[in-house]
Design a protein around this motif. Structure first.
Motif, short mmCIF file in Angstrom:
data_model
loop_
_atom_site.label_atom_id
_atom_site.label_comp_id
_atom_site.label_asym_id
_atom_site.label_seq_id
_atom_site.Cartn_x
_atom_site.Cartn_y
_atom_site.Cartn_z
N THR B 134 15.13 -17.02 10.10
CA THR B 134 14.13 -16.10 9.59
C THR B 134 13.86 -16.43 8.14
N VAL B 135 12.58 -16.54 7.82
CA VAL B 135 12.18 -16.79 6.44
C VAL B 135 11.33 -15.60 5.99
N SER B 136 11.62 -15.08 4.82
CA SER B 136 10.87 -13.92 4.33
C SER B 136 10.06 -14.26 3.09
N ASP B 137 8.82 -13.78 3.08
CA ASP B 137 7.93 -13.93 1.92
C ASP B 137 7.73 -12.56 1.29
N GLY B 138 7.91 -12.48 0.00
CA GLY B 138 7.69 -11.23 -0.71
C GLY B 138 6.30 -11.20 -1.34
N TYR B 139 5.75 -10.02 -1.48
CA TYR B 139 4.43 -9.86 -2.11
C TYR B 139 4.52 -8.73 -3.13
N VAL B 140 4.08 -9.01 -4.33
CA VAL B 140 4.08 -8.01 -5.39
C VAL B 140 2.64 -7.77 -5.81
N CYS B 141 2.19 -6.53 -5.62
CA CYS B 141 0.80 -6.18 -5.97
C CYS B 141 0.79 -5.41 -7.28
N THR B 142 0.11 -5.96 -8.27
CA THR B 142 -0.02 -5.28 -9.56
C THR B 142 -1.46 -4.81 -9.72
N LEU B 143 -1.62 -3.51 -9.87
CA LEU B 143 -2.95 -2.91 -10.02
C LEU B 143 -3.08 -2.36 -11.44
N ASP B 144 -4.04 -2.87 -12.18
CA ASP B 144 -4.32 -2.37 -13.53
C ASP B 144 -5.68 -1.69 -13.54
N PHE B 145 -5.74 -0.50 -14.13
CA PHE B 145 -7.00 0.24 -14.17
C PHE B 145 -7.29 0.70 -15.59
N LYS B 156 0.14 0.02 -11.87
CA LYS B 156 0.96 0.40 -10.72
C LYS B 156 1.39 -0.87 -9.98
N VAL B 157 2.60 -0.83 -9.41
CA VAL B 157 3.13 -2.00 -8.70
C VAL B 157 3.60 -1.57 -7.31
N ALA B 158 3.22 -2.33 -6.30
CA ALA B 158 3.71 -2.09 -4.93
C ALA B 158 4.30 -3.40 -4.40
N ARG B 159 5.29 -3.28 -3.52
CA ARG B 159 5.94 -4.47 -2.97
C ARG B 159 5.91 -4.45 -1.45
N THR B 189 -1.91 -7.04 3.23
CA THR B 189 -2.86 -6.85 2.12
C THR B 189 -3.39 -5.41 2.11
N ARG B 190 -3.80 -4.93 3.28
CA ARG B 190 -4.34 -3.57 3.37
C ARG B 190 -3.29 -2.55 2.94
N GLN B 191 -2.07 -2.71 3.39
CA GLN B 191 -1.02 -1.73 3.09
C GLN B 191 -0.58 -1.78 1.63
N ILE B 192 -0.44 -2.99 1.08
CA ILE B 192 0.07 -3.09 -0.29
C ILE B 192 -0.99 -2.60 -1.30
N VAL B 193 -2.25 -2.92 -1.02
CA VAL B 193 -3.32 -2.44 -1.91
C VAL B 193 -3.47 -0.93 -1.78
N GLY B 194 -3.41 -0.43 -0.56
CA GLY B 194 -3.52 1.02 -0.34
C GLY B 194 -2.42 1.79 -1.06
N ASN B 195 -1.21 1.28 -1.00
CA ASN B 195 -0.09 1.98 -1.65
C ASN B 195 -0.20 1.94 -3.17
N ALA B 196 -0.60 0.81 -3.72
CA ALA B 196 -0.77 0.73 -5.18
C ALA B 196 -1.89 1.67 -5.63
N LEU B 197 -2.96 1.73 -4.84
CA LEU B 197 -4.09 2.60 -5.18
C LEU B 197 -3.70 4.07 -5.05
N ASP B 199 -0.74 5.29 -5.60
CA ASP B 199 0.06 5.58 -6.80
C ASP B 199 -0.84 5.80 -8.01
N LEU B 200 -1.91 5.00 -8.09
CA LEU B 200 -2.84 5.17 -9.22
C LEU B 200 -3.49 6.55 -9.19
N THR B 201 -3.98 6.93 -8.01
CA THR B 201 -4.70 8.20 -7.93
C THR B 201 -3.76 9.40 -8.10
N ALA B 202 -2.46 9.17 -7.88
CA ALA B 202 -1.48 10.27 -8.07
C ALA B 202 -1.10 10.43 -9.54
#
Lengths: 191, 208
Positions: B134-145, B156-159, B189-197, B199-202
Motif C-alpha cells: 500500500t502506498v499513500s499520498d497525502g494532500y494539503v490544501c491551503t486556502l487563503d482569503f 485555513k488548512v485541510a488534509r 479534491t471536492r472533499q478537501i476544498v469543501g472542508n477548507a472552505l 473552516d473559512l466560513t466558520a
C-alpha cells in the motif's frame, strides 16, 4: 549482441519512457497577482516576445529531459509561453490593457534544462525585458532565473519533476520582473 | 527459478531474462485506489452563508512536493471552481478581479506519505503482484482569503489522503474504494476544498 542492444533499449524505455509532453498552461500564482495588484502600476499592454537574435531556433521550441521532449503549450514557442504567462498574471491582477500606450516586450536569451544527472538537476532561463511608452524606451533589463533541485535515478520520478521545476522557472522569472522597482516605476507606479 | 538457472549460463540470456522480467513487472501492476475517510463531503447547508454574499476571484494551483504542477492544475481547476460555486458562499466566482476585490487562493500540495513508494511498487511488480503493498499520498490544501486589498488574510488548512494498493493486498482500513483513479482524485479534491472552505466560513472574521 543484437539481443543485448534490444534489451538495453527496452530497459531504458521502462526506466525513462519516451514522449513529448507540453508544460501545463501557466496559472497565475497568488503571490504574483497580489504583488502586481498592490504595486500601483498602470494597466499595460504586452508587445512582441521572441527568441533573441543569433540563437538557435530549436532553443525556443523544446527542451529535453532523458530522451523526452518538453515543449510549450503556446504555439510551440517558449518565448510565446513567457508572453502568455505575463498576460495571464496581468489579467488576474487587473493590470492588462491591450490598448494602453505602455507595453512590455521580451526576448528569450537563455533556455536550458539539465536533468540527466541522477542526484541533481537544474534549469536556466533568462529574458531581456523592455518597457516602452509609445516609441520611447523606459525600461531595459536582462533577468535570469536559475533553479536547482534534487533529481532521481528513476525516470518516472525525475521527468515530471523536471517538467514542473522547469515551468516554475518562468513563474519565478516573471516574479523577479514584478519585484523590480525600476520596472514598477516605468509602468507608472507612484505617478 | 528453473528458467533463471537455465538462463544463467550466458550473459545474453541473463540480460534478456531480466528485461522480460522488468517488462512483465511493469505490466502486471493491478492498482486499486481508496480515498481516506478522514474527511467527508460538505453539504451546502453546512457552510455559513454571509448576507449579502459577495463575488470572489479564485486562483488555484496544484503542487507536487511543493512545486506547481501546471498539467494537474489545468485538469482540476474547473472542479475546484465548481466546488466553490456549489457551496453558495459567494455570489459569483471568477478568475479575474471582482467588484470589492475579494481574492481567494487555493493550493493543493501532493506530498508523499509512504517512504520509497517506487521501491515498493517495483517489488510488487517483480513478484507479479504476490508481494502486495500500500502506498499513500497525502494532500494539503491551503486556502487563503482576503476580503479586499489591504485587509487581513484568513488562512485555513485541510488534509486528505489517497491510498493505493498494488498486487495481493487487502483494502486499507478507514478508506473508501474509488471506481477509478480519476474518481479518487476528484473525490479527494471536492472533499478537501469543501472542508477548507467550511473552516473559512466558520471563522468569525469571515463575512465582516
Amino acid at each position: 549482441m543484437t539481443l543485448r542492444i534490444l534489451a538495453s533499449i527496452a530497459f531504458c524505455v521502462l526506466i525513462e519512457g519516451c514522449a513529448t509532453v507540453p508544460v501545463g498552461q501557466h496559472q497565475p500564482p497568488a503571490e504574483s497577482v497580489v504583488t502586481l495588484r498592490d504595486s500601483g502600476i498602470a494597466a499595460v499592454n504586452v508587445g512582441e516576445f521572441k527568441l533573441a537574435a543569433g540563437l538557435n531556433l530549436a532553443l525556443d521550441k523544446s527542451v529535453s529531459v532523458r530522451g523526452n521532449q518538453v515543449d510549450s503549450p503556446n504555439g510551440n514557442s517558449f518565448s510565446l509561453y513567457l508572453k502568455e504567462s505575463l498576460i495571464a498574471d496581468l489579467k488576474a491582477a487587473g493590470k492588462y490593457d491591450a490598448t494602453a500606450p505602455l507595453s512590455i516586450q521580451g526576448e528569450l536569451t537563455e533556455n536550458e534544462l539539465n536533468a540527466a544527472g541522477f542526484s541533481e538537476a537544474n534549469a536556466v532561463l533568462a529574458a531581456h525585458f523592455t518597457v516602452k511608452n509609445g516609441n520611447q524606451l523606459i525600461y531595459d533589463r536582462v533577468l535570469r532565473q536559475q533553479s536547482t533541485w534534487k533529481s532521481s535515478f528513476v525516470g518516472a520520478i525525475a521527468i515530471p519533476e523536471a517538467r514542473n521545476q522547469y515551468a516554475n522557472g518562468y513563474t519565478q522569472l516573471l516574479a523577479q520582473l514584478y519585484a523590480d522597482q525600476n520596472f514598477r516605476t516605468a509602468c507608472g507606479a507612484g505617478l | 527459478m528453473r528458467l533463471w538457472m537455465s538462463a544463467a549460463g550466458t550473459t545474453r540470456s541473463r540480460v534478456l531474462y531480466l528485461t522480460l522480467l522488468l517488462a512483465a513487472s511493469s505490466l502486471s501492476g493491478c492498482a486499486t485506489m481508496y480515498v481516506d475517510n478522514g474527511i467527508k463531503d460538505i453539504a451546502p447547508v453546512e457552510f455559513h452563508h454571509p448576507q449579502p454574499s459577495q463575488p470572489v476571484q479564485l486562483l488555484f494551483t496544484f503542487e507536487t512536493k511543493g512545486t506547481p504542477n501546471g498539467r494537474a492544475t489545468e485538469s482540476l481547476k474547473k472542479q475546484v471552481s465548481d466546488t466553490v460555486v456549489a457551496s453558495g458562499v459567494f455570489s459569483s466566482v471568477s478568475g479575474e478581479p471582482v467588484t470589492g476585490g475579494a481574492l481567494m487562493s487555493i493550493v493543493i500540495n501532493n506530498v508523499p506519505i509512504t517512504d520509497n513508494a517506487f521501491g515498493k511498487g517495483f517489488a510488487t511488480g517483480l513478484t507479479f503482484g504476490l508481494a502486495g503493498n500500500t502506498v499513500s499520498d497525502g494532500y494539503v490544501c491551503t486556502l487563503d482569503f482576503q476580503a479586499h486589498p489591504g485587509s487581513a488574510k484568513l488562512s485555513k488548512v485541510a488534509r486528505h489522503a489517497i491510498h493505493t494498493t498494488v498486487g495481493a493486498k487487502g483494502a486499507p482500513p478507514n478508506a473508501t474504494k474509488a471506481p477509478s483513479p480519476r474518481d479518487a482524485v476528484t473525490t479527494m479534491t471536492r472533499q478537501i476544498v469543501g472542508n477548507a472552505l467550511k473552516d473559512l466560513t466558520a471563522d468569525p472574521a469571515f463575512g465582516q
